[in-house]
Motif scaffolding. Structure first.
Motif, PDB file in Angstrom:
ATOM      1  N   LEU A  43     -32.608 -10.532  -8.501  1.00  0.00           N
ATOM      2  CA  LEU A  43     -32.217  -9.816  -7.284  1.00  0.00           C
ATOM      3  C   LEU A  43     -31.159  -8.757  -7.587  1.00  0.00           C
ATOM      4  CD1 LEU A  43     -31.932 -12.683  -4.636  1.00  0.00           C
ATOM      5  CD2 LEU A  43     -33.525 -10.782  -4.571  1.00  0.00           C
ATOM      6  N   LEU A  44     -30.191  -9.117  -8.406  1.00  0.00           N
ATOM      7  CA  LEU A  44     -29.145  -8.153  -8.752  1.00  0.00           C
ATOM      8  C   LEU A  44     -29.693  -7.013  -9.599  1.00  0.00           C
ATOM      9  CD1 LEU A  44     -26.139 -10.490  -9.491  1.00  0.00           C
ATOM     10  CD2 LEU A  44     -26.486  -9.010  -7.521  1.00  0.00           C
ATOM     11  N   PHE A  45     -30.671  -7.306 -10.443  1.00  0.00           N
ATOM     12  CA  PHE A  45     -31.288  -6.244 -11.234  1.00  0.00           C
ATOM     13  C   PHE A  45     -31.952  -5.223 -10.318  1.00  0.00           C
ATOM     14  CE2 PHE A  45     -35.152  -4.536 -13.174  1.00  0.00           C
ATOM     15  CZ  PHE A  45     -34.582  -3.828 -14.232  1.00  0.00           C
ATOM     16  N   GLY A  51     -29.892   0.652  -6.236  1.00  0.00           N
ATOM     17  CA  GLY A  51     -28.564   1.023  -5.758  1.00  0.00           C
ATOM     18  C   GLY A  51     -27.987   2.236  -6.455  1.00  0.00           C
ATOM     19  N   THR A  52     -28.592   2.671  -7.555  1.00  0.00           N
ATOM     20  CA  THR A  52     -28.090   3.863  -8.241  1.00  0.00           C
ATOM     21  C   THR A  52     -28.248   5.104  -7.375  1.00  0.00           C
ATOM     22  OG1 THR A  52     -30.209   4.152  -9.357  1.00  0.00           O
ATOM     23  CG2 THR A  52     -28.504   2.925 -10.530  1.00  0.00           C
ATOM     24  N   ASP A  55     -25.104   5.114  -5.399  1.00  0.00           N
ATOM     25  CA  ASP A  55     -23.926   4.864  -6.236  1.00  0.00           C
ATOM     26  C   ASP A  55     -23.353   3.462  -6.001  1.00  0.00           C
ATOM     27  OD1 ASP A  55     -22.196   5.656  -8.248  1.00  0.00           O
ATOM     28  OD2 ASP A  55     -20.658   6.272  -6.814  1.00  0.00           O
ATOM     29  N   LEU A  56     -24.242   2.474  -6.120  1.00  0.00           N
ATOM     30  CA  LEU A  56     -23.856   1.085  -5.943  1.00  0.00           C
ATOM     31  C   LEU A  56     -24.234   0.305  -7.193  1.00  0.00           C
ATOM     32  CD1 LEU A  56     -22.853  -1.156  -3.995  1.00  0.00           C
ATOM     33  CD2 LEU A  56     -25.230  -1.471  -3.368  1.00  0.00           C
ATOM     34  N   HIS A  57     -23.282  -0.434  -7.740  1.00  0.00           N
ATOM     35  CA  HIS A  57     -23.534  -1.238  -8.929  1.00  0.00           C
ATOM     36  C   HIS A  57     -22.769  -2.549  -8.823  1.00  0.00           C
ATOM     37  CE1 HIS A  57     -24.258  -2.325 -13.090  1.00  0.00           C
ATOM     38  NE2 HIS A  57     -22.971  -2.584 -13.195  1.00  0.00           N
TER      39      HIS A  57
END
Length: 87
Positions: A43-45, A51-52, A55-57
């Motif tokens: 899910l995080l991957f 999210g790029t 601009d979310l990481h």
């Protein structure tokens, strides 16, 4: 430690469990927990992949994978909020 030592220890534990027999319930809980952590990492991957664009990481490590795996989508949303507003 040397990889051969680690592999031989793991092999010995597996053989011991095959001979003696493992208690089913704790092994099942551990397996289900590991599967949830892997699903959380997945899910995080996908969050980081999509999210790029905004601009979310969120870093993928054991803690964040556990939160997103055990809590699901609300856990991912909580990690996003923590990453955006607190860190």
């Amino acid at each position: 430690m040397e990889p051969t030592i680690i592999l031989s220890i793991l092999g010995g534990v597996i053989v011991l469990l095959l001979i003696v027999g493992a208690p089913i319930r704790p092994v099942r809980w551990i397996g289900q927990g590991l599967i949830k952590i892997m699903i959380g990492a997945l899910l995080l991957f996908f969050l980081n992949a999509f999210g790029t664009m905004i601009d979310l990481h969120v870093p993928i490590n054991l803690a964040t994978s556990s939160v997103s795996g055990f809590f699901g989508i609300p856990g991912v949303v909580a990690l996003i909020i923590i990453q955006t507003y607190i860190l």
